[in-house]
Design a protein around this motif. Sequence first.
Motif, mmCIF file in Angstrom:
data_model
loop_
_atom_site.group_PDB
_atom_site.id
_atom_site.type_symbol
_atom_site.label_atom_id
_atom_site.label_comp_id
_atom_site.label_asym_id
_atom_site.label_seq_id
_atom_site.Cartn_x
_atom_site.Cartn_y
_atom_site.Cartn_z
ATOM 1 N N UNK A 163 0.959 -1.273 0.108
ATOM 2 C CA UNK A 163 0.101 -0.142 -0.060
ATOM 3 C C UNK A 163 0.876 1.218 -0.042
ATOM 4 N N UNK A 164 0.544 2.118 -0.716
ATOM 5 C CA UNK A 164 1.214 3.430 -0.865
ATOM 6 C C UNK A 164 0.677 4.596 0.120
ATOM 7 N N UNK A 165 1.055 4.102 1.482
ATOM 8 C CA UNK A 165 0.812 5.059 2.492
ATOM 9 C C UNK A 165 1.538 4.279 3.749
ATOM 10 N N UNK A 166 1.353 5.113 4.852
ATOM 11 C CA UNK A 166 1.963 4.580 5.959
ATOM 12 C C UNK A 166 1.517 3.245 6.469
ATOM 13 N N UNK A 167 2.287 2.366 6.882
ATOM 14 C CA UNK A 167 1.863 1.188 7.163
ATOM 15 C C UNK A 167 1.980 0.964 8.848
ATOM 16 N N UNK A 168 1.171 0.417 9.196
ATOM 17 C CA UNK A 168 0.904 -0.063 10.573
ATOM 18 C C UNK A 168 0.753 -1.573 11.008
ATOM 19 N N UNK A 169 0.996 -2.014 12.299
ATOM 20 C CA UNK A 169 0.751 -3.172 12.842
ATOM 21 C C UNK A 169 1.465 -4.469 11.987
ATOM 22 N N UNK A 170 0.965 -5.332 11.646
ATOM 23 C CA UNK A 170 1.304 -6.388 11.072
ATOM 24 C C UNK A 170 2.114 -6.067 9.449
ATOM 25 N N UNK A 171 1.597 -4.798 9.047
ATOM 26 C CA UNK A 171 1.895 -4.419 7.655
ATOM 27 C C UNK A 171 3.444 -4.157 7.894
ATOM 28 N N UNK A 172 3.823 -3.752 8.902
ATOM 29 C CA UNK A 172 5.127 -3.249 9.216
ATOM 30 C C UNK A 172 6.217 -4.356 9.045
ATOM 31 N N UNK A 173 5.576 -5.800 9.072
ATOM 32 C CA UNK A 173 6.405 -6.689 9.197
ATOM 33 C C UNK A 173 6.662 -7.573 7.757
ATOM 34 N N UNK A 174 5.769 -6.941 6.870
ATOM 35 C CA UNK A 174 5.787 -7.713 5.477
ATOM 36 C C UNK A 174 6.758 -6.714 4.597
ATOM 37 N N UNK A 175 8.093 -7.403 4.200
ATOM 38 C CA UNK A 175 8.865 -6.640 3.545
ATOM 39 C C UNK A 175 8.803 -6.987 2.144
ATOM 40 N N UNK A 176 7.996 -7.961 1.736
ATOM 41 C CA UNK A 176 8.026 -8.450 0.184
ATOM 42 C C UNK A 176 9.258 -8.635 -0.318
ATOM 43 N N UNK A 177 10.230 -9.381 0.288
ATOM 44 C CA UNK A 177 11.435 -9.752 -0.250
ATOM 45 C C UNK A 177 11.433 -10.865 -1.300
ATOM 46 N N UNK A 178 12.243 -10.558 -2.498
ATOM 47 C CA UNK A 178 12.466 -11.338 -3.554
ATOM 48 C C UNK A 178 13.887 -11.859 -3.433
#
Lengths: 420, 420
Positions: B19-34
């Motif tokens: 999401x193109x916005x400030x990330x909160x809670x569990x979103x902060x742990x999702x780095x979408x690593x390749x």
Amino acid sequence: MTDDLLIVHASELVTLRGPRRARAKAEMSDLAIIRDGAVAVSGGVIVDVGRTDSVLKEHGAGDVEIIDATDKTVLPGFVDPHTHLVYAGSREFELELKARGKGYLEILQEGGGILRTVSDTRLASPGTLFKESAKRLESMISHGTTTVEAKSGYGLDRTVELRLLETARKLGDEYPVTIVPTYLGAHAVPPEFAGRTDGYVDFMISEVLPEVAKRNLAEFCDVFCEKGVFDVDQSRKVLLAAKSLGMKLKVHADEMHSTGGAELAAEVGAVSADHLARPSDDGIMALARKDVMGVLLPGTPYSSMSKEYADGRRLIDLGVPIALGTDLNPNCWNESMQFTISLACHKMRMTPAEAVTASTINAAAALGLDKKVGTIERGKRADLVVLDIPGHAHLPYKFGTNLCSRVVKDGKTVWERQPF
Amino acid sequence: MTDDLLIVHASELVTLRGPRRARAKAEMSDLAIIRDGAVAVSGGVIVDVGRTDSVLKEHGAGDVEIIDATDKTVLPGFVDPHTHLVYAGSREFELELKARGKGYLEILQEGGGILRTVSDTRLASPGTLFKESAKRLESMISHGTTTVEAKSGYGLDRTVELRLLETARKLGDEYPVTIVPTYLGAHAVPPEFAGRTDGYVDFMISEVLPEVAKRNLAEFCDVFCEKGVFDVDQSRKVLLAAKSLGMKLKVHADEMHSTGGAELAAEVGAVSADHLARPSDDGIMALARKDVMGVLLPGTPYSSMSKEYADGRRLIDLGVPIALGTDLNPNCWNESMQFTISLACHKMRMTPAEAVTASTINAAAALGLDKKVGTIERGKRADLVVLDIPGHAHLPYKFGTNLCSRVVKDGKTVWERQPF
């Protein structure tokens, strides 16, 4: 004979000239700074130290490389007297467990802890061991460390412990740095001796120590004297065996519990007692009386997310000579004496001057090298660090970066900052 | 159109796509690593992101510079959303006073504190100001920071505050870094207004803010809302005046005392509330409800020898989106977002993934730049950091050194590690 190198116009030339021994109490604050200072080097040795005008007059003629240290501070190369440099692998996954509040036992259950590194290290080829350790060593040198103690202790069996010490020696041969090897077989009880600590002590004494001594692979013997690891009697047994073989002694003392490690260090005539987060008052007095160097390792509580830093201020005030070390190991990936100095000032209430003494001459004394390195004085090895700061007080103040602009080992520049 | 740059075989390509916005809670742990990831850059912009084989197939032909990131981690360039970059002088002498247990008032009496820096900064020539700030900026860039917020606040009068903002702009023009300037006239009450805080507030609103806005010298206005400095009413007055002139808002909130700074930030629609060592529960809920970014600054308690770190873990768990910043200033000479990340994990119980999010996309959101930078996604600016570690979890774990091997700004390599 031509001079190899002349460093001039140092804003502070921190000579630390003074008694050739461990410094205690107020001696730790006396850096013997020369402003607009200069140092002349020839044949890898310091041949003159003084104000720039007088040193230039004596040594400035002829074909000499002159380095302008205007606005910079020149220190003796850092001596790191406590590292576990040689191991394989990493334990970065433990950091998140620690941040989530998991304890030591839970980390063990998740496959972490020291025995994880023992397993990784036993499995690693000698080439891998050398390569991984060399990468750390390059970083240490580029942060101004010119002498490094390196302990074994992740092999625990005979073959791999010897391999770790051989690797340390090879690193010293191939890199511009002095390596001081320490046998720390008594770092943990290996799985094959689980529940038989006394048996492992006997194994070290009969099977490993004689070979280490015979092949001259270690200058020191160290023991992890700690509740649940090696008790005072077991530690004493290993240390005295090593002493009888001609080795000098160190003790991991009173890190997590007050076990009498400091008292033991004083009793057996150890050169240093390391960690000292929880020494007894008797132990502190014994160290001060016997001039045993206290080696403090503030990186360890930092990486362990502990608030239990050794009380450097109190130890100094009570007369224990204090040195600082990184404790580089897979639980404390700390390669920088600069950061160690910053932590010592911010977390152990040491002053910048005390922390500088603790990282140079006192750290040299913790390795028995105080006659060779640790100060900027005539006749000493030309191990020098040029820092891009106008005074030593900036060293702990500007934290988290590398302030070196040049590192000199035996009179030769071995690392230099690139311009931006 | 040729591709400028291709980075391939990253052990971890940390894209943070989402999401193109400030990330909160569990979103902060999702780095979408390749894993084995690659990124293609053209014209300073990211044009492709994916696994190396597929990106190479699409973009590997022709005259493109290919960088091998085997065993390395690639992150978006760090965004440092809270710095006081532009000032003159230093206050290293305060460190020893702090280590000796002297308090804020005693340090003031010894000639320290913020007004010392105000005095040094007012006396400095524009050239000196630029040069001293540029040296810090070079260090920040070499540690991977590609976007830097820079506050005024050491001039306090009209002329010097404008000079600080002009200097920030000039630094952005001359260095490969994006500078976001913030007007922080309300940093302290200057000596000429001593005892007349309301008068100084009126002065800022009538004499300085209109000029800052007219000349477009600041994107943000910030206020030091703190007991004994600017109270909530005074802070609100400055912030609303700035808002009416089209500026975005930040608040130094609840750093030393719980003053209602977090509530004020939410009330006036600030983009961020910074420090947050002691927010009230109502304040925390207000930030979470209004999606105000909490900018945490762990370097500040470190340098202040305080144990009062913001509780990052609790703030994240309660839904406040969190960013990290260095707070670089003469009391906290912290140039490194890497060290800031290490402190956040060791002292605020944040996980490595959360700290990475907080230093990239969330820090970008704290500056209103989350559509342009902060992730590795097509269409974003090619601001990238190549770290010499096999995964992001090593970033806080290997502390106190610079892990960057390359820093890329707008598709161009602007700093590269020299080989040892």
